[in-house]
Design a protein around this motif. Sequence first.
Motif, PDB file in Angstrom:
ATOM      1  N   SER A  91       0.847  -1.193   0.000  1.00  0.00           N
ATOM      2  CA  SER A  91       0.000   0.000   0.000  1.00  0.00           C
ATOM      3  C   SER A  91       0.885   1.246   0.000  1.00  0.00           C
ATOM      4  CB  SER A  91      -0.889   0.002   1.247  1.00  0.00           C
ATOM      5  OG  SER A  91      -0.082   0.139   2.410  1.00  0.00           O
ATOM      6  N   ARG A  92       0.271   2.376  -0.240  1.00  0.00           N
ATOM      7  CA  ARG A  92       1.031   3.639  -0.182  1.00  0.00           C
ATOM      8  C   ARG A  92       1.610   3.849   1.216  1.00  0.00           C
ATOM      9  NH1 ARG A  92      -2.937   4.754  -3.947  1.00  0.00           N
ATOM     10  NH2 ARG A  92      -2.149   5.629  -5.892  1.00  0.00           N
ATOM     11  N   ARG A  93       0.843   3.465   2.235  1.00  0.00           N
ATOM     12  CA  ARG A  93       1.346   3.564   3.623  1.00  0.00           C
ATOM     13  C   ARG A  93       2.600   2.719   3.809  1.00  0.00           C
ATOM     14  NH1 ARG A  93      -3.706   2.695   7.700  1.00  0.00           N
ATOM     15  NH2 ARG A  93      -4.351   4.859   7.843  1.00  0.00           N
ATOM     16  N   ALA A  94       2.548   1.489   3.316  1.00  0.00           N
ATOM     17  CA  ALA A  94       3.706   0.593   3.450  1.00  0.00           C
ATOM     18  C   ALA A  94       4.911   1.159   2.712  1.00  0.00           C
ATOM     19  CB  ALA A  94       3.353  -0.795   2.935  1.00  0.00           C
ATOM     20  N   ILE A  95       4.693   1.683   1.520  1.00  0.00           N
ATOM     21  CA  ILE A  95       5.794   2.277   0.742  1.00  0.00           C
ATOM     22  C   ILE A  95       6.408   3.436   1.511  1.00  0.00           C
ATOM     23  CG2 ILE A  95       6.308   3.656  -1.326  1.00  0.00           C
ATOM     24  CD1 ILE A  95       6.151   0.733  -1.997  1.00  0.00           C
ATOM     25  N   ARG A  96       5.575   4.317   2.062  1.00  0.00           N
ATOM     26  CA  ARG A  96       6.095   5.450   2.846  1.00  0.00           C
ATOM     27  C   ARG A  96       6.917   4.956   4.032  1.00  0.00           C
ATOM     28  NH1 ARG A  96       0.940   7.777   1.869  1.00  0.00           N
ATOM     29  NH2 ARG A  96       0.234   7.143   3.926  1.00  0.00           N
ATOM     30  N   MET A  97       6.433   3.916   4.692  1.00  0.00           N
ATOM     31  CA  MET A  97       7.146   3.394   5.851  1.00  0.00           C
ATOM     32  C   MET A  97       8.497   2.792   5.442  1.00  0.00           C
ATOM     33  SD  MET A  97       5.678   1.320   9.008  1.00  0.00           S
ATOM     34  CE  MET A  97       4.719   2.797   9.251  1.00  0.00           C
ATOM     35  N   PHE A  98       8.503   2.018   4.364  1.00  0.00           N
ATOM     36  CA  PHE A  98       9.773   1.433   3.897  1.00  0.00           C
ATOM     37  C   PHE A  98      10.756   2.535   3.491  1.00  0.00           C
ATOM     38  CE2 PHE A  98       7.496  -2.712   3.032  1.00  0.00           C
ATOM     39  CZ  PHE A  98       8.261  -3.458   3.922  1.00  0.00           C
ATOM     40  N   ARG A  99      10.291   3.560   2.830  1.00  0.00           N
ATOM     41  CA  ARG A  99      11.177   4.673   2.422  1.00  0.00           C
ATOM     42  C   ARG A  99      11.773   5.370   3.647  1.00  0.00           C
ATOM     43  NH1 ARG A  99      11.323   6.018  -2.951  1.00  0.00           N
ATOM     44  NH2 ARG A  99       9.549   5.419  -4.242  1.00  0.00           N
ATOM     45  N   LEU A 100      10.949   5.577   4.675  1.00  0.00           N
ATOM     46  CA  LEU A 100      11.434   6.211   5.899  1.00  0.00           C
ATOM     47  C   LEU A 100      12.491   5.337   6.575  1.00  0.00           C
ATOM     48  CD1 LEU A 100      11.243   8.477   8.016  1.00  0.00           C
ATOM     49  CD2 LEU A 100       9.420   7.160   9.104  1.00  0.00           C
ATOM     50  N   ILE A 101      12.223   4.063   6.678  1.00  0.00           N
ATOM     51  CA  ILE A 101      13.186   3.140   7.292  1.00  0.00           C
ATOM     52  C   ILE A 101      14.483   3.132   6.485  1.00  0.00           C
ATOM     53  CG2 ILE A 101      13.668   0.731   7.901  1.00  0.00           C
ATOM     54  CD1 ILE A 101      10.569   0.413   8.245  1.00  0.00           C
TER      55      ILE A 101
END
Length: 172
Positions: A91-101
């Motif tokens: 999801s877009r949420r998951a993508i944002r989280m992976f990018r932040l990590i």
Amino acid sequence: YQDLVNPIKNLELPSPGKGRTRRLQYGEYRRLMRAIVEVRPALGPLVRLSIYTAMRRGELCGLKFSQINYRARFAHLSKTKNGDARDVPLSRRAIRMFRLIESQSTTGKVWDGTPDRYTKDFAAACKKAEIEDLVLHDLRHEATSRFFEVHNLSIVEVQRITGHRSLKMLLR
């Protein structure tokens, strides 16, 4: 040969059991996330991504950024519990989280700890949040159920995402 007796011929095996069906109850997610901040903040993204993706603990903990296709929005898992590779949509949420990590990582791996470390930290956070009978793997069940309830996905779609081989396991 006629006098030989098979010693396990009449052995009764225990039933495999019902399996766990534990879901997050009202208010537990919020309490859990507050406790995680105190126990181990790095556990927070793993918990969220468990719920967003239904990935197994070992799949998440072994994940490298090179396996994430940000543009096509999926994570490629070449090594899974059942031996089959699969692509997990993100999801877009998951993508944002992976990018932040990834922006904070220096190793190329998404997670620094071992699967057992995250399991122990999750148990400690549950205890601190006064949540009983919840284990990290229950979040996989939570995510799977949400795919049906919130996202209205079909059984075949959910089976492809989660990697369940049998419908029996998936329907639990």
